[in-house]
Design a protein around this motif. Structure first.
Motif, PDB file in Angstrom:
ATOM      1  N   THR A 113     -14.193 -11.025 -12.900  1.00 33.81           N
ATOM      2  CA  THR A 113     -13.209 -11.507 -11.938  1.00 33.81           C
ATOM      3  C   THR A 113     -11.863 -10.896 -12.304  1.00 33.81           C
ATOM      4  OG1 THR A 113     -14.419 -13.593 -11.723  1.00 33.81           O
ATOM      5  CG2 THR A 113     -12.150 -13.559 -10.916  1.00 33.81           C
ATOM      6  N   PHE A 114     -11.225 -10.231 -11.336  1.00 27.16           N
ATOM      7  CA  PHE A 114      -9.906  -9.645 -11.593  1.00 27.16           C
ATOM      8  C   PHE A 114      -9.046  -9.760 -10.350  1.00 27.16           C
ATOM      9  CE2 PHE A 114     -12.738  -6.273 -10.256  1.00 27.16           C
ATOM     10  CZ  PHE A 114     -12.010  -5.520  -9.361  1.00 27.16           C
ATOM     11  N   SER A 115      -7.729  -9.799 -10.566  1.00 24.48           N
ATOM     12  CA  SER A 115      -6.782 -10.007  -9.478  1.00 24.48           C
ATOM     13  C   SER A 115      -5.659  -8.991  -9.542  1.00 24.48           C
ATOM     14  CB  SER A 115      -6.176 -11.410  -9.569  1.00 24.48           C
ATOM     15  OG  SER A 115      -7.175 -12.391  -9.468  1.00 24.48           O
ATOM     16  N   TYR A 116      -5.086  -8.737  -8.387  1.00 24.85           N
ATOM     17  CA  TYR A 116      -3.916  -7.873  -8.316  1.00 24.85           C
ATOM     18  C   TYR A 116      -3.081  -8.223  -7.100  1.00 24.85           C
ATOM     19  CZ  TYR A 116      -6.834  -5.088  -5.094  1.00 24.85           C
ATOM     20  OH  TYR A 116      -7.639  -4.670  -4.068  1.00 24.85           O
ATOM     21  N   ASP A 117      -1.830  -7.786  -7.134  1.00 23.91           N
ATOM     22  CA  ASP A 117      -0.920  -7.899  -6.005  1.00 23.91           C
ATOM     23  C   ASP A 117      -0.772  -6.513  -5.391  1.00 23.91           C
ATOM     24  OD1 ASP A 117      -0.331 -10.647  -6.468  1.00 23.91           O
ATOM     25  OD2 ASP A 117       1.033 -10.047  -8.073  1.00 23.91           O
ATOM     26  N   ALA A 118      -0.591  -6.481  -4.075  1.00 29.89           N
ATOM     27  CA  ALA A 118      -0.405  -5.205  -3.387  1.00 29.89           C
ATOM     28  C   ALA A 118       0.499  -5.416  -2.177  1.00 29.89           C
ATOM     29  CB  ALA A 118      -1.751  -4.627  -2.945  1.00 29.89           C
ATOM     30  N   ASP A 119       1.351  -4.445  -1.913  1.00 29.95           N
ATOM     31  CA  ASP A 119       2.240  -4.488  -0.753  1.00 29.95           C
ATOM     32  C   ASP A 119       1.541  -3.741   0.389  1.00 29.95           C
ATOM     33  OD1 ASP A 119       4.231  -4.347   1.152  1.00 29.95           O
ATOM     34  OD2 ASP A 119       5.809  -3.847  -0.301  1.00 29.95           O
ATOM     35  N   LEU A 120       0.806  -4.484   1.199  1.00 28.51           N
ATOM     36  CA  LEU A 120       0.048  -3.868   2.286  1.00 28.51           C
ATOM     37  C   LEU A 120       0.964  -3.331   3.379  1.00 28.51           C
ATOM     38  CD1 LEU A 120      -3.010  -6.286   2.668  1.00 28.51           C
ATOM     39  CD2 LEU A 120      -2.673  -4.366   1.093  1.00 28.51           C
ATOM     40  N   ALA A 121       2.125  -3.966   3.582  1.00 28.66           N
ATOM     41  CA  ALA A 121       3.070  -3.468   4.593  1.00 28.66           C
ATOM     42  C   ALA A 121       3.607  -2.107   4.185  1.00 28.66           C
ATOM     43  CB  ALA A 121       4.202  -4.471   4.794  1.00 28.66           C
TER      44      ALA A 121
END
Length: 162
Positions: A113-121
């Motif tokens: 299980t791993f997580s990340y943030d991303a700026d899709l805009a």
């Protein structure tokens, strides 16, 4: 196969008598949750189930269209042990997702299980359009990465947050 969306699995070296042998994990399923805010920022979590008859350290993650900023993760290995993940760039929009400290598991099944943030805009994957005479519409053009093998199931949950 589209190399940009290819997931390469990293195999662990096994000692098998005098000659080395390689054992690679096989992915069973993937579950993805994406929480998207009004500004187009996303928090993404992947949960992947792997199995192997030998040993395994991790795999390569590749194909995210936006730039991920990883928040970490862990693997639940056979026997119930939870091991932190080390996620490092491996070049070419690819990341090495492995058990921290060079640990390995197997045989059996493990869930990473791993997580990340991303700026899709900023990546052009979320935008607002304004049709003539109508209300503004939001375009959401993101999908989870494509895996290079068949899966028992792949689940995607998208949550829109305020």
């Amino acid at each position: 196969m589209n190399p940009r969306l290819l997931l390469l699995r990293a195999a662990a070296l096994l000692a098998a008598g005098a000659a080395p042998a390689f054992s690679q994990g096989q992915m069973d399923w993937v579950e993805v949750e994406l929480a998207l805010d009004a500004d187009g920022h996303a928090a993404v979590t992947y949960e992947t189930r792997w199995r192997t008859s030998g040993t395994m350290h991790g795999f390569y993650f590749q194909g995210e269209a936006a730039t991920p900023r990883f928040r970490g993760g862990e693997a639940a290995t056979p026997g119930g042990q939870r091991v932190p993940l080390a996620i490092t760039p491996a070049g070419g929009n690819r990341w090495d997702v492995v058990l921290a400290g060079g640990q390995a598991w197997g045989p059996g099944e493990a869930t990473y299980t791993f997580s990340y943030d991303a700026d899709l805009a900023a990546a052009g994957l979320v935008a607002v359009t304004r049709p003539p005479g109508g209300p503004p519409l939001t375009v959401f053009n993101w999908s989870p990465v494509e895996w290079d093998e068949p899966l028992a199931h792949e689940t995607l949950v998208v949550r829109f947050t305020s």
